[in-house]
Every structure is written in C-alpha cells, then in structure tokens.
Design an enzyme around this catalytic site. Structure first.
Site, PDB file in Angstrom:
ATOM      1  N   HIS A 129     -32.438   7.719  19.524  1.00 53.73           N
ATOM      2  CA  HIS A 129     -33.836   8.087  19.242  1.00 53.73           C
ATOM      3  C   HIS A 129     -34.830   7.386  20.176  1.00 53.73           C
ATOM      4  O   HIS A 129     -35.755   6.695  19.758  1.00 53.73           O
ATOM      5  CB  HIS A 129     -34.205   7.994  17.772  1.00 53.73           C
ATOM      6  CG  HIS A 129     -33.989   6.683  17.053  1.00 53.73           C
ATOM      7  ND1 HIS A 129     -34.412   5.477  17.536  1.00 53.73           N
ATOM      8  CD2 HIS A 129     -33.424   6.422  15.851  1.00 53.73           C
ATOM      9  CE1 HIS A 129     -34.122   4.520  16.664  1.00 53.73           C
ATOM     10  NE2 HIS A 129     -33.510   5.077  15.641  1.00 53.73           N
ATOM     11  N   HIS A 170     -27.643   1.145   4.015  1.00 57.77           N
ATOM     12  CA  HIS A 170     -28.805   1.666   4.762  1.00 57.77           C
ATOM     13  C   HIS A 170     -28.623   3.169   4.911  1.00 57.77           C
ATOM     14  O   HIS A 170     -27.528   3.643   5.222  1.00 57.77           O
ATOM     15  CB  HIS A 170     -28.820   0.959   6.127  1.00 57.77           C
ATOM     16  CG  HIS A 170     -29.855   1.423   7.093  1.00 57.77           C
ATOM     17  ND1 HIS A 170     -31.103   1.873   6.737  1.00 57.77           N
ATOM     18  CD2 HIS A 170     -29.821   1.478   8.458  1.00 57.77           C
ATOM     19  CE1 HIS A 170     -31.784   2.184   7.828  1.00 57.77           C
ATOM     20  NE2 HIS A 170     -31.024   1.963   8.881  1.00 57.77           N
ATOM     21  N   GLU A 221     -30.037   5.398   7.063  1.00 57.27           N
ATOM     22  CA  GLU A 221     -30.225   6.121   8.325  1.00 57.27           C
ATOM     23  C   GLU A 221     -28.923   6.844   8.691  1.00 57.27           C
ATOM     24  O   GLU A 221     -27.821   6.376   8.408  1.00 57.27           O
ATOM     25  CB  GLU A 221     -30.669   5.160   9.450  1.00 57.27           C
ATOM     26  CG  GLU A 221     -31.207   5.925  10.645  1.00 57.27           C
ATOM     27  CD  GLU A 221     -32.012   5.085  11.639  1.00 57.27           C
ATOM     28  OE1 GLU A 221     -32.090   3.848  11.469  1.00 57.27           O
ATOM     29  OE2 GLU A 221     -32.568   5.681  12.582  1.00 57.27           O
ATOM     30  N   ASP A 268     -27.038   7.443  11.163  1.00 58.40           N
ATOM     31  CA  ASP A 268     -25.871   6.933  11.907  1.00 58.40           C
ATOM     32  C   ASP A 268     -24.900   6.226  10.965  1.00 58.40           C
ATOM     33  O   ASP A 268     -23.751   5.981  11.334  1.00 58.40           O
ATOM     34  CB  ASP A 268     -26.293   6.015  13.066  1.00 58.40           C
ATOM     35  CG  ASP A 268     -27.312   4.963  12.685  1.00 58.40           C
ATOM     36  OD1 ASP A 268     -28.090   5.182  11.750  1.00 58.40           O
ATOM     37  OD2 ASP A 268     -27.332   3.908  13.348  1.00 58.40           O
ATOM     38  N   HIS A 310     -34.248  -2.672   8.964  1.00 55.84           N
ATOM     39  CA  HIS A 310     -35.509  -2.231   9.501  1.00 55.84           C
ATOM     40  C   HIS A 310     -36.093  -1.033   8.757  1.00 55.84           C
ATOM     41  O   HIS A 310     -37.124  -0.478   9.210  1.00 55.84           O
ATOM     42  CB  HIS A 310     -35.350  -1.891  10.998  1.00 55.84           C
ATOM     43  CG  HIS A 310     -34.512  -0.659  11.254  1.00 55.84           C
ATOM     44  ND1 HIS A 310     -34.994   0.417  11.959  1.00 55.84           N
ATOM     45  CD2 HIS A 310     -33.257  -0.319  10.888  1.00 55.84           C
ATOM     46  CE1 HIS A 310     -34.075   1.361  12.053  1.00 55.84           C
ATOM     47  NE2 HIS A 310     -33.001   0.938  11.412  1.00 55.84           N
ATOM     48  N   ASP A 370     -27.695  -2.961  10.211  1.00 55.86           N
ATOM     49  CA  ASP A 370     -28.233  -2.989  11.576  1.00 55.86           C
ATOM     50  C   ASP A 370     -28.512  -4.419  12.054  1.00 55.86           C
ATOM     51  O   ASP A 370     -28.549  -4.679  13.264  1.00 55.86           O
ATOM     52  CB  ASP A 370     -29.541  -2.192  11.648  1.00 55.86           C
ATOM     53  CG  ASP A 370     -29.312  -0.689  11.628  1.00 55.86           C
ATOM     54  OD1 ASP A 370     -28.268  -0.237  12.131  1.00 55.86           O
ATOM     55  OD2 ASP A 370     -30.176   0.037  11.114  1.00 55.86           O
ATOM     56  N   TYR A 379     -31.247  -4.665  21.547  1.00 50.59           N
ATOM     57  CA  TYR A 379     -31.265  -4.075  20.201  1.00 50.59           C
ATOM     58  C   TYR A 379     -32.403  -4.670  19.368  1.00 50.59           C
ATOM     59  O   TYR A 379     -33.147  -3.954  18.690  1.00 50.59           O
ATOM     60  CB  TYR A 379     -29.910  -4.312  19.511  1.00 50.59           C
ATOM     61  CG  TYR A 379     -29.749  -3.525  18.252  1.00 50.59           C
ATOM     62  CD1 TYR A 379     -29.204  -2.245  18.265  1.00 50.59           C
ATOM     63  CD2 TYR A 379     -30.183  -4.026  17.032  1.00 50.59           C
ATOM     64  CE1 TYR A 379     -29.080  -1.502  17.109  1.00 50.59           C
ATOM     65  CE2 TYR A 379     -30.071  -3.295  15.868  1.00 50.59           C
ATOM     66  CZ  TYR A 379     -29.512  -2.035  15.911  1.00 50.59           C
ATOM     67  OH  TYR A 379     -29.405  -1.293  14.765  1.00 50.59           O
ATOM     68  N   HIS A 400     -23.222  -2.068  14.091  1.00 50.27           N
ATOM     69  CA  HIS A 400     -23.129  -1.659  15.499  1.00 50.27           C
ATOM     70  C   HIS A 400     -22.603  -2.846  16.313  1.00 50.27           C
ATOM     71  O   HIS A 400     -23.087  -3.972  16.148  1.00 50.27           O
ATOM     72  CB  HIS A 400     -24.500  -1.285  16.073  1.00 50.27           C
ATOM     73  CG  HIS A 400     -25.179  -0.126  15.401  1.00 50.27           C
ATOM     74  ND1 HIS A 400     -24.735   1.169  15.517  1.00 50.27           N
ATOM     75  CD2 HIS A 400     -26.270  -0.076  14.598  1.00 50.27           C
ATOM     76  CE1 HIS A 400     -25.539   1.971  14.828  1.00 50.27           C
ATOM     77  NE2 HIS A 400     -26.480   1.242  14.258  1.00 50.27           N
TER      78      HIS A 400
HETATM   79 FE1  FEO Z   1     -31.066   2.002  11.170  1.00 46.63          FE
HETATM   80 FE2  FEO Z   1     -28.000   1.911  12.716  1.00 46.63          FE
HETATM   81  O1  FEO Z   1     -29.419   2.637  11.745  1.00 46.63           O
END
Ligand code: FEO
Length: 402
Positions: A28, A82, A84, A86, A148, A167, A195, A228
């Site tokens: 993104h 989370h 999101e 991903d 976040h 994250d 990051y 990640h």
């Molecule tokens: Fe906030 Fe890795 O997604």
C-alpha cells in the site's frame, strides 16, 4: 495439502506456519524491494491454536505448512491479533476449513472483522491483561491499540515465553531464514527501520508508552514472533532498543535535502545547500524524487535532524511528485526536525508557499529564510543556498546540545 511446504519449529510447542511473498514490491504505497512474509503460528498442545493467518492468495501455503505438523482440522482455536487483510485475507476460508471452537480478537478487532467480512461469526473478545487457558497452554493478551490499527493486540504464550507481536517489531523481508541470528544484522536494522518509519512512525508516542509499560507487564519474553520478517529468538532486546531509538527521534547531525526538478535548477540549489550543510559539520543526504521512493524518504527522515526541501512551481502549484512525497511524509508525523525551503519558478512561484505551509503543518522548525530563484540560479543565488545550508547546520548543532 501435505507435501510441499514445511512448518518451522520456533519453540517446544510452537511452529511458524506462514508464507513467503518473494514478489511483493508495493505494500500500500511502501516499496518493498526485498518482498515480505506473512507469519502465522501454530501452538500445539491438547487444544491446538492458530495465531493469525496470511494474505488470501497464500492460504494453500499456510495450510500445507500446518499439515506438516497436524491435520488443520485439529486446530481448536484461532486468535486474530490484527484485522488488516495481510493477516486475515484467508481467515474466512480458514474458519470454514478448520471449523474451530472459537475465534478470539480484541473488542475493536471483532468490530473490524465484522466490517471486513460482513459475516455471522461469533468472536470471543479478549481484553488487555486477560489470561485464558486453552487446553494445556496459557495465553495472555496485551492491548496495543493504534500500533498500528485500533484493533491491534499482542498475544503471549506463557509456557514458551513467546510474544506474538503482529506488525510490531516486524519488517518486510522475504527469506528462508526465519530467525534473527540467521540474517545479517545490518539488513535487520535497515529493514526494521524502514518498516518502523513507514508503518509505526505516526504512533511513536504510543510506542514509547508501550516500551515504558513493558517491564510492568511481567511477561518473561524469550522470543518475539512478529507477523512479518524474522523471529527474534537470539536477541529480542535488540529490536526493542531500536524501537526506543526510532520512537524517540532525538535530534541528530544528519540532514535530508529533498528536491524535485524540471530543468535542473532545484538540483543545483540542493547541491549547494548540501555543501553548506557539510561545511557546517553535519551529514547531508541528497534525495531526488526522480530517483528516490517516498518510502525511502521516510526511512531517511526517521534518523535525521533536518529536512530541507525544494521544488519548482508548475501551473501555479508545487511540482506534483513533491506533493505526493510531502503528503505521505506529513501523515507519518516525523518529530524533532528543523528545516528550510527552497525552489525555482518562472513567473508565479507558489511552490515555496506550499512547502512552507507543509513544514509548518508538520511542526518542522523553519530556521532559515526560504531561497527562491527565478528560472536558473546564478552564482549569488547558489551562495545563498550554501549559506542556507550553513544556517541549518548551526541550528541542528544547537538543538543537539539542548
Ligand atoms: Fe497492519 Fe501487517 O498489517
């Protein structure tokens, strides 16, 4: 399902069962030249638990890794740290396949999941400080809202001392090496900083609060397992030290000179400013938006003490690529910067006003008068630029001693 992909053991009862995205180059708007991973984790025991899932296209890879340890249908619980996509893109399908007894999330997570999937799915809400026993394993939860997203939380498995930080403490780095001790430390710091700058920098005050609060949580953390990049098993304290530094953004002697150019005038000005900065004893990094991506700009600003920015005027406005970069940077809320503005123009010159306003909005302390040049800078104009660099360097040094 079983066959292609293998789980990786993290601790006695915990396995990494995520996916490696070697081809990701844009997250993104954040350039990811090294790809990424979507880390999901399997906590084995009398009631197996899956922590987070992966981007939707990577569901087969995650299921295959789980199957190298157990039949995915044996999973009894799923924890979503989370919402999101991903980490939840494959959650609806995973729920259908696994049919767990329960799905757990924070209160905001339950709302966000409902708003993503418009489903009729029960979610067991867990709160900050909750401890739940799932079979023979004990789980604790830490509310990390706005780190976040509003829904973000950490999960801690007490028996293994593993903190699943979603994250937090992560990075976009595709590799077959799963652990911090298997990756060059310079790459860990570089990608970790990138990051942090691009995802977490706006929330730096909350990061500092979390780090301050950490000792009082009483978690005996031996491994930090983010969603990640590599898992911190050798030195989880290292990434926490880096987070302390990045979230503090103390004044430094590094300056970013950012410019865009149409016919080379602002480039000449940028180079003269950089010369003045260096003569003043600070280290400039000159970044052209013709060659630097906005996400690399954010990374450079993370450990800079100054932002000096210049652009030409085009059609009574700032050169568009600069508006892109400054809009992005403003959203990331860098702290503790001094700065200055420069630019060239033909007949109206609005870029200077635009950039001055942006620095003001970003609470960057403008420590020198802007330098504005019509068409092409002459020797005197370049000397003004050089003096601007010297002035900014002086202000940076003063700020470092405060
Ligand atoms: Fe906030 Fe890795 O997604």
């Amino acid at each position: 399902m079983k066959g292609t992909f293998q789980a990786v053991r993290v601790s006695d009862r915990i396995y990494w069962v995520g996916a490696v995205d070697w081809e990701l180059r844009d997250f993104h708007g954040y350039r990811t030249p090294r790809g990424s991973t979507y880390n999901a984790y399997l906590v084995t025991g009398s009631e197996p638990v899956l922590i987070d899932t992966v981007k939707s296209a990577f569901l087969p890879e995650m299921l295959s890794r789980i199957a190298s340890v157990m039949d995915p249908k044996e999973i009894r619980h799923i924890i979503s740290n989370h919402s999101e996509m991903d980490h939840t893109g494959s959650l609806p399908q995973t729920l259908q396949i696994v049919q767990p007894d329960r799905l757990y999330a924070s209160a905001n997570g339950a709302k966000a999941l409902a708003a993503h999937f418009h489903w009729d799915q029960d979610v067991q809400v867990v709160k900050d400080g909750d401890r739940i026993e799932l079979g023979d394993a004990s789980f604790r939860f830490v509310d990390t809202r706005m780190l976040h997203w509003p829904d973000s939380m950490f999960t801690f498995v007490e028996s293994d001392g593993v903190l699943f930080s979603n994250d937090g403490f992560g990075m976009h780095l595709a590799s077959m090496e799963r652990f911090d001790d298997e990756v060059d430390e310079a790459i860990l710091e570089q990608e970790g900083a990138k990051y942090y700058a691009n995802i977490l920098m706006p929330f730096s005050p909350l990061v500092r609060k979390l780090l301050d609060r950490f000792p009082s949580l009483g978690l005996d953390v031996s491994v930090i397992a983010p969603d990640h990049g590599p898992i911190w098993r050798k030195n989880p304290g290292r990434i926490m030290e880096w987070y302390r530094r990045w979230s503090t953004q103390a004044p430094t002697d590094r300056a970013v000179v950012l410019f865009s150019t149409m016919w080379g005038s602002t480039r000449k000005m940028a180079l003269a400013i950089a010369d003045g900065l260096a003569a003043g004893g600070v280290s400039p990094r000159v970044m052209s938006l013709g060659t630097s991506h906005r996400s690399d700009l954010a990374t450079s600003v993370l450990d800079a003490g100054a932002l000096v920015v210049g652009a030409p005027t085009m059609n009574n406005n700032v050169f568009p690529v600069m508006a892109d970069a400054m809009t992005y940077l403003k959203g990331l809320k860098p702290q503790n910067l001094v700065g200055a503005v420069f630019g060239s123009y033909g007949w109206s010159g609005e870029s200077i006003t635009y950039l001055e306003q942006m620095l003001s909005d970003m609470k960057v302390d403008r420590v020198a008068d802007s330098v504005r040049v019509q068409y092409v800078p002459d020797g005197d104009a370049l000397e003004h630029c050089r003096q601007l660099g010297l002035t900014v360097a002086g202000a940076m040094k003063e700020k470092m001693t405060m």
